[in-house]
Design a protein around this motif. Sequence first.
Motif, short mmCIF file in Angstrom:
data_model
loop_
_atom_site.label_atom_id
_atom_site.label_comp_id
_atom_site.label_asym_id
_atom_site.label_seq_id
_atom_site.Cartn_x
_atom_site.Cartn_y
_atom_site.Cartn_z
N ALA A 248 -41.80 -20.44 2.99
CA ALA A 248 -40.69 -21.26 3.48
C ALA A 248 -39.77 -21.70 2.35
N THR A 249 -40.28 -21.71 1.13
CA THR A 249 -39.47 -22.13 -0.02
C THR A 249 -39.07 -20.93 -0.88
N ALA A 250 -39.07 -19.75 -0.28
CA ALA A 250 -38.72 -18.55 -1.04
C ALA A 250 -37.22 -18.27 -1.02
N GLY A 251 -36.46 -19.09 -0.27
CA GLY A 251 -35.02 -18.89 -0.19
C GLY A 251 -34.30 -19.39 -1.42
N PRO A 252 -32.98 -19.18 -1.48
CA PRO A 252 -32.19 -19.60 -2.63
C PRO A 252 -32.10 -21.12 -2.75
N VAL A 253 -31.96 -21.58 -3.98
CA VAL A 253 -31.85 -23.01 -4.24
C VAL A 253 -30.63 -23.60 -3.54
N GLY A 254 -29.58 -22.80 -3.43
CA GLY A 254 -28.35 -23.29 -2.82
C GLY A 254 -28.51 -23.80 -1.41
N ASP A 255 -29.59 -23.41 -0.73
CA ASP A 255 -29.81 -23.85 0.65
C ASP A 255 -29.97 -25.37 0.76
N VAL A 256 -30.40 -26.01 -0.33
CA VAL A 256 -30.65 -27.46 -0.27
C VAL A 256 -29.69 -28.26 -1.15
N LEU A 257 -28.83 -27.59 -1.89
CA LEU A 257 -27.94 -28.31 -2.78
C LEU A 257 -26.77 -28.92 -2.01
N GLU A 258 -26.46 -30.15 -2.34
CA GLU A 258 -25.33 -30.85 -1.74
C GLU A 258 -24.24 -31.03 -2.79
N ALA A 369 -35.17 -35.10 -1.96
CA ALA A 369 -36.43 -34.77 -1.30
C ALA A 369 -36.24 -34.70 0.21
N GLU A 370 -35.38 -35.58 0.73
CA GLU A 370 -35.13 -35.59 2.17
C GLU A 370 -34.52 -34.26 2.63
N ARG A 371 -33.55 -33.76 1.88
CA ARG A 371 -32.90 -32.50 2.24
C ARG A 371 -33.88 -31.33 2.10
N VAL A 372 -34.67 -31.35 1.04
CA VAL A 372 -35.67 -30.28 0.84
C VAL A 372 -36.65 -30.26 1.99
N ASN A 373 -37.15 -31.42 2.38
CA ASN A 373 -38.10 -31.49 3.49
C ASN A 373 -37.47 -30.99 4.79
N GLU A 374 -36.19 -31.29 4.97
CA GLU A 374 -35.49 -30.85 6.18
C GLU A 374 -35.41 -29.33 6.23
N VAL A 375 -35.03 -28.72 5.12
CA VAL A 375 -34.89 -27.25 5.08
C VAL A 375 -36.25 -26.57 5.20
N VAL A 376 -37.24 -27.07 4.46
CA VAL A 376 -38.58 -26.47 4.51
C VAL A 376 -39.19 -26.65 5.89
N GLY A 377 -39.00 -27.83 6.49
CA GLY A 377 -39.53 -28.08 7.83
C GLY A 377 -38.94 -27.13 8.85
N ALA A 378 -37.63 -26.87 8.73
CA ALA A 378 -36.98 -25.94 9.66
C ALA A 378 -37.52 -24.53 9.48
N ALA A 379 -37.76 -24.13 8.22
CA ALA A 379 -38.30 -22.80 7.95
C ALA A 379 -39.71 -22.65 8.50
N LEU A 380 -40.52 -23.69 8.35
CA LEU A 380 -41.88 -23.65 8.89
C LEU A 380 -41.86 -23.59 10.41
N ALA A 381 -40.93 -24.30 11.02
CA ALA A 381 -40.82 -24.28 12.48
C ALA A 381 -40.44 -22.89 12.97
N ARG A 382 -39.55 -22.23 12.24
CA ARG A 382 -39.19 -20.85 12.62
C ARG A 382 -40.37 -19.91 12.50
N ARG A 383 -41.20 -20.12 11.46
CA ARG A 383 -42.39 -19.28 11.29
C ARG A 383 -43.35 -19.46 12.45
#
Length: 386
Positions: A248-258, A369-383
Motif C-alpha cells: 500500500a505504500t509502494a506508490g510515489p511520495v507525491g501521492d501524500v505531499l501537500e 501523518a494524517e494524510r499518509v494514513n488517509e492514503v494508505v488506508g484507502a490503498a488497503l481498502a482497495r486491496r
Amino acid sequence: MTSPAPDESRRHGWRIGSIAGTPVYIARSWPVIAVIIIAVFGPALGRADRSPSYGYVVAGGYAVLLLVSVLVHEAAHALAARARGHAVGRIVADVWGGHTVYDATRSTPGTTALVAVVGPLSNLVLAAVAWLVEAGVTNETASTLLVIVARANFLVGLFNLLPGLPLDGGQIVSALVWRLTGRKGSGLVAAGWLGRVMAAGTVLWFVGRPLLEGQSITMFGVVWPVAIAFFLWQGATQAIRAGAIIDATAGPVGDVLEPVLLLPTTATLGEAAALAGPADTTSAWLVATDEGGWPFGLLDPAAAAEVPAGARATTPLGAVVTSQPAEWVVALGTDAVLTDLVREMSERNLPVIVVVDATTRRVAGLATAERVNEVVGAALARRRRS
C-alpha cells in the motif's frame, strides 16, 4: 565489554556477551523452555543404576546445549546480515527459540534469502558434527547428550526450512516471490498465508492424525503443538499485515505531499495573507524559512488569529510560527516511494515533515501523518475489495 544501559537490559533480558560486536541476550522468557525440557525429559532420561537426579541433570545439560544451538543459529543470521552490509542490532534467545534484529531497510531478495537460509543450515551442520563426535565417544552420558542434540538440531533445521513465515523457509519463499514480482509486500503476504497453512498442518499432524488413528495422546502432546501453531499463526498474520502495508505504500511520495507557501520569517502577516489568498480557498501550508531560505517552522493559525487586524501589516511571521526540529526536513530522491517517507517519519517520530528533492534541494511539499494514513488506508481498502 561495555555494559548495556539498564533500560536496555530490562527490555531484552540478560546480556551474556557479543558476537562480532552484536550484543547477545537471553530473554527472561527463556527459562520457561528450560524448565519444560527438564520436567519432560528428566524422568525419561533417568537410570535405575544412577541417582534419582541423574535424568534431570542430563535434561538440564540438554537445555544448555539447546541454548547453544539456538545462539549458533542466530549468530549465523547475524554474521550473514553483517557480511551483506546490514547493521545488526541484537541476538536474543527466548521461549520460542530466538531472533536476530538487523536493519533490512536496503535489503534485496538475494540477501534476504541468504540471511534466512544460513540459520537452519547451521543447525544441520551442528547435527552432523554431533553425530560424528558421538561415534568416537565412550562416555554414556556424553553419548546420550550428543545423540539428543544431533536429533534436535536435525529436526529444528528441517522445521525452519518449511516454506511459511515466520520460519526461515518462509523468508526464502518471500524473497523468491519478491524477486519474481518485484514487490516485497506480495512476497510477505504469500509466505504469510503459507505460514498459516504450516500452523494448521502442525495441529493436524501432531494432534488430529493420532486421534483419527485411535492413538492415545498426552496433554503435553496437545499443548505443545498447539503452542507452536499459535506462534506460527501469529507470525504469519503479522507478515500478511506488514506485506499489505508495504504494497500500500509502494506508490510515489507525491501521492501524500501537500503544497507549501514558503515565506521568510521577516515577512508580515499581511504579506502572507495577500500571497496565500482567502483562507477558505487556499490549500497550501504556510512554511516559514530562515535567513538561508531553509524551512524553519509552520504558521500557527490560532496565534495568527489573535493578532488584531490593524497590526497584521506590521507583525512579522516569526511571531506566529511554531518552530520545528531540524530533522523535519527530509531529502528524498526522485525514485523514492511512500515506504521511504513512512520510514523516515517513523524513525524521526515526527507527525509533519517537509520533503526536499535530494538533488536540487528544492522543496517538493509537506507530508502529515494524517494524510499518509488517509492514503494508505484507502490503498488497503482497495486491496480488501479486490
